[in-house]
Design a protein around this motif. Structure first.
Motif, mmCIF file in Angstrom:
data_model
loop_
_atom_site.group_PDB
_atom_site.id
_atom_site.type_symbol
_atom_site.label_atom_id
_atom_site.label_comp_id
_atom_site.label_asym_id
_atom_site.label_seq_id
_atom_site.Cartn_x
_atom_site.Cartn_y
_atom_site.Cartn_z
ATOM 1 N N LEU A 175 4.807 -0.452 -12.417
ATOM 2 C CA LEU A 175 3.398 -0.826 -12.477
ATOM 3 C C LEU A 175 2.690 -0.102 -13.631
ATOM 4 O O LEU A 175 1.930 -0.713 -14.384
ATOM 5 N N LYS A 176 2.963 1.187 -13.784
ATOM 6 C CA LYS A 176 2.307 1.932 -14.865
ATOM 7 C C LYS A 176 2.712 1.369 -16.220
ATOM 8 O O LYS A 176 1.865 1.151 -17.108
ATOM 9 N N ALA A 177 4.013 1.113 -16.406
ATOM 10 C CA ALA A 177 4.483 0.589 -17.693
ATOM 11 C C ALA A 177 3.850 -0.763 -17.995
ATOM 12 O O ALA A 177 3.468 -1.043 -19.143
ATOM 13 N N LEU A 178 3.720 -1.593 -16.970
ATOM 14 C CA LEU A 178 3.119 -2.911 -17.174
ATOM 15 C C LEU A 178 1.641 -2.790 -17.518
ATOM 16 O O LEU A 178 1.136 -3.460 -18.427
ATOM 17 N N CYS A 179 0.929 -1.945 -16.785
ATOM 18 C CA CYS A 179 -0.502 -1.780 -17.063
ATOM 19 C C CYS A 179 -0.735 -1.207 -18.465
ATOM 20 O O CYS A 179 -1.685 -1.611 -19.157
ATOM 21 N N LEU A 191 -7.141 -3.576 -11.276
ATOM 22 C CA LEU A 191 -8.283 -3.228 -12.121
ATOM 23 C C LEU A 191 -7.958 -2.014 -12.972
ATOM 24 O O LEU A 191 -7.302 -1.063 -12.506
ATOM 25 N N ARG A 192 -8.427 -2.053 -14.228
ATOM 26 C CA ARG A 192 -8.303 -0.896 -15.121
ATOM 27 C C ARG A 192 -9.705 -0.512 -15.568
ATOM 28 O O ARG A 192 -10.431 -1.338 -16.143
ATOM 29 N N ASP A 193 -10.066 0.689 -15.244
ATOM 30 C CA ASP A 193 -11.428 1.168 -15.556
ATOM 31 C C ASP A 193 -12.481 0.204 -15.024
ATOM 32 O O ASP A 193 -13.475 -0.106 -15.692
ATOM 33 N N GLY A 194 -12.252 -0.311 -13.820
ATOM 34 C CA GLY A 194 -13.218 -1.163 -13.145
ATOM 35 C C GLY A 194 -13.150 -2.633 -13.527
ATOM 36 O O GLY A 194 -13.875 -3.450 -12.934
ATOM 37 N N GLU A 195 -12.319 -3.027 -14.483
ATOM 38 C CA GLU A 195 -12.233 -4.423 -14.926
ATOM 39 C C GLU A 195 -10.920 -5.045 -14.447
ATOM 40 O O GLU A 195 -9.859 -4.428 -14.553
ATOM 41 N N GLN A 199 0.828 -1.205 0.000
ATOM 42 C CA GLN A 199 0.000 0.000 0.000
ATOM 43 C C GLN A 199 0.863 1.257 0.000
ATOM 44 O O GLN A 199 0.507 2.278 -0.584
ATOM 45 N N MET A 200 2.015 1.164 0.644
ATOM 46 C CA MET A 200 2.919 2.315 0.657
ATOM 47 C C MET A 200 3.719 2.404 -0.638
ATOM 48 O O MET A 200 3.938 3.497 -1.181
ATOM 49 N N ALA A 201 4.152 1.241 -1.153
ATOM 50 C CA ALA A 201 5.056 1.243 -2.304
ATOM 51 C C ALA A 201 4.332 1.429 -3.632
ATOM 52 O O ALA A 201 4.941 1.866 -4.604
ATOM 53 N N LEU A 202 3.038 1.097 -3.713
ATOM 54 C CA LEU A 202 2.296 1.203 -4.975
ATOM 55 C C LEU A 202 1.727 2.597 -5.215
ATOM 56 O O LEU A 202 1.600 3.035 -6.349
ATOM 57 N N TYR A 203 1.373 3.287 -4.158
ATOM 58 C CA TYR A 203 0.688 4.573 -4.316
ATOM 59 C C TYR A 203 1.678 5.709 -4.511
ATOM 60 O O TYR A 203 2.781 5.670 -3.975
ATOM 61 N N PRO A 204 1.313 6.734 -5.295
ATOM 62 C CA PRO A 204 0.018 6.900 -5.975
ATOM 63 C C PRO A 204 -0.095 5.986 -7.190
ATOM 64 O O PRO A 204 0.875 5.795 -7.912
ATOM 65 N N LEU A 205 -1.285 5.455 -7.409
ATOM 66 C CA LEU A 205 -1.520 4.540 -8.515
ATOM 67 C C LEU A 205 -1.612 5.303 -9.836
ATOM 68 O O LEU A 205 -1.981 6.488 -9.858
ATOM 69 N N PRO A 206 -1.295 4.609 -10.939
ATOM 70 C CA PRO A 206 -1.481 5.254 -12.253
ATOM 71 C C PRO A 206 -2.944 5.612 -12.472
ATOM 72 O O PRO A 206 -3.848 4.968 -11.936
ATOM 73 N N GLU A 207 -3.180 6.613 -13.283
ATOM 74 C CA GLU A 207 -4.550 7.054 -13.551
ATOM 75 C C GLU A 207 -5.363 5.924 -14.179
ATOM 76 O O GLU A 207 -4.907 5.249 -15.107
ATOM 77 N N GLY A 208 -6.559 5.681 -13.639
ATOM 78 C CA GLY A 208 -7.437 4.647 -14.157
ATOM 79 C C GLY A 208 -7.176 3.268 -13.589
ATOM 80 O O GLY A 208 -7.888 2.315 -13.904
ATOM 81 N N ILE A 209 -6.146 3.133 -12.738
ATOM 82 C CA ILE A 209 -5.776 1.831 -12.171
ATOM 83 C C ILE A 209 -6.178 1.783 -10.699
ATOM 84 O O ILE A 209 -5.956 2.731 -9.944
ATOM 85 N N GLU A 210 -6.761 0.658 -10.295
ATOM 86 C CA GLU A 210 -7.083 0.408 -8.893
ATOM 87 C C GLU A 210 -6.471 -0.930 -8.481
ATOM 88 O O GLU A 210 -6.183 -1.781 -9.325
ATOM 89 N N VAL A 211 -6.286 -1.091 -7.173
ATOM 90 C CA VAL A 211 -5.902 -2.394 -6.642
ATOM 91 C C VAL A 211 -6.890 -2.768 -5.546
ATOM 92 O O VAL A 211 -7.401 -1.902 -4.830
ATOM 93 N N ARG A 212 -7.155 -4.071 -5.435
ATOM 94 C CA ARG A 212 -8.132 -4.545 -4.458
ATOM 95 C C ARG A 212 -7.507 -5.694 -3.674
ATOM 96 O O ARG A 212 -7.034 -6.681 -4.247
ATOM 97 N N VAL A 213 -7.494 -5.565 -2.361
ATOM 98 C CA VAL A 213 -6.893 -6.572 -1.484
ATOM 99 C C VAL A 213 -7.773 -7.816 -1.459
ATOM 100 O O VAL A 213 -9.005 -7.727 -1.372
ATOM 101 N N LEU A 214 -7.140 -8.984 -1.511
ATOM 102 C CA LEU A 214 -7.848 -10.259 -1.479
ATOM 103 C C LEU A 214 -7.600 -10.959 -0.152
ATOM 104 O O LEU A 214 -6.607 -10.696 0.536
#
Length: 376
Positions: free
Chosen positions: A354-358, A282-286, A254-269
């Motif tokens: 992360l941004k480059a990969l997404c 997730l990208r744009d909710g998918e 949570q510390m190392a990923l943020y701020p997330l790229p625009e349009g990208i979300e992460v969800r803890v499992l």
């Protein structure tokens, strides 16, 4: 845990924190990897290799001469080393072996060295060694050298009938470290960098061997006045080690990923379906990928996606490591004590790819053939 236990835990950690050294820059030390600091046989071989007058270290008689003059205080003219030699595990008539024996003056005088790291003394050990060489007619100008991490005194059962002046106590911490300094200086002057680096790594081994913090930490964990005082805390930490590690992994991410790229979300499992998958991406909710921890931290795309390599549109992949900005090496979050820095040291050192990969994740139907690369 009850509030009283939490207060006790906080005080307990405050006691331990000053005893734990700050993480140093990672150094590849082969001697530490081989655990030389706790094994007498390899450490004796290393000492002997550095002292050998005709050794591959390339310094000639200098290391042996420096040891005898600076550490043992002997007056050794150059001619003493014309026929100097060394014996490793020198046999005695009692079917014992002296760890290292330095011979000078063509074998007329000897400097036996008995190395003790953690092994106990044997009955009459030093006494037998001394009288063995004495019986053969060798001079023993410095007596028997007893080399230990801190220069401790040998046991009476080993000393036998020897006088104090027939035993020379020397230490890795003080004497061998000083001797290695001289070797490093000499090797650097001769641009003999391999020998100098070996001596420096040996010094690191000695620092590890003579570190007293481990003993102090043990005393804190199990105080002599009440060894059971912290058992409940240790038991709690042990029984909950998996959830504690998971909490650390999530907070780190949570510390190392943020701020997330625009349009990208992460969800803890919760890890119910796949314990290695710690987050959805997730990208744009998918959902397009997951973040996994096996040994290292990596991103793997969903079955309907592929990661397009930047250099080739014909080489898609299913997964990629996640890297920190300051390093291109994988992050070992399964064993965070291996190469994961403390959270407080992160600063702006975010996971940078992360941004480059997404951006490179595309639907797999764009390719003529599906991505075939499996995670190694």
């Amino acid at each position: 845990m009850a509030q009283r236990d939490l207060t006790h835990l906080s005080a307990f950690l405050d006691q331990l924190r000053p005893l734990i050294p700050e993480p140093a820059a990672a150094q590849f030390n082969l001697l530490n990897i081989l655990q030389v600091s706790s094994r007498e046989v390899p450490i004796c071989r290393l000492l002997a290799a550095l002292m050998e007058p005709n050794g591959a270290h390339g310094l000639g008689v200098f290391p042996m001469q420096q040891f005898l003059t600076d550490i043992l205080g002997q007056s050794c003219p150059p001619e003493d080393f014309d026929y100097a030699y060394l014996e490793l595990e020198d046999h005695t008539d009692a079917n014992r072996r002296v760890d290292i024996a330095l011979y000078t003056r063509g074998g007329k005088q000897v400097f036996p060295i008995e190395v003790k790291i953690w092994a106990e003394d044997q009955d009459q050990q030093l006494c037998d060694y001394y009288h063995y060489y004495e019986h053969l007619g060798h001079a023993l100008p410095a007596g028997i050298c007893y080399l230990t991490p801190y220069g401790t005194c040998p046991s009476q059962k080993s000393i036998g009938d020897l006088r104090p002046d027939q035993i020379r106590q020397i230490s890795f911490q003080r004497d061998i470290t000083r001797w290695l300094n001289a070797i490093i200086q000499k090797a650097d002057e001769q641009q003999n960098f391999r020998t100098a680096d070996t001596a420096r790594q040996f010094q690191e081994v000695i620092r590890s061997m003579t570190d007293t913090n481990t003993e102090r930490i043990t005393d804190t964990l199990f105080p002599e006045s009440n060894p059971m005082e912290n058992i409940s805390i240790l038991n709690y930490l042990y029984q909950n080690r998996d959830s504690i590690l998971r909490s650390f992994q999530l907070r780190y991410l949570q510390m190392a990923l943020y701020p997330l790229p625009e349009g990208i979300e992460v969800r803890v499992l919760n890890g119910a379906e796949d314990p290695n998958r710690i987050m959805d991406v997730l990208r744009d909710g998918e959902i397009i990928a997951g973040i996994y921890i096996e040994t290292n931290l990596y991103l793997q795309v969903e079955d309907s996606y592929a990661i397009l390599d930047a250099d080739s549109s014909n080489n898609p992949s299913r997964w990629r490591y996640l890297y920190r900005r300051s390093s291109q090496s994988p992050i070992c979050l399964k064993r965070p004590w291996a190469n994961t820095p403390p959270l407080s040291d992160q600063g702006d050192d975010r996971i940078c790819n992360l941004k480059a990969l997404c951006d490179a994740i595309v639907p797999i139907e764009l390719f003529c053939s599906p991505a075939a690369n499996d995670k190694q």
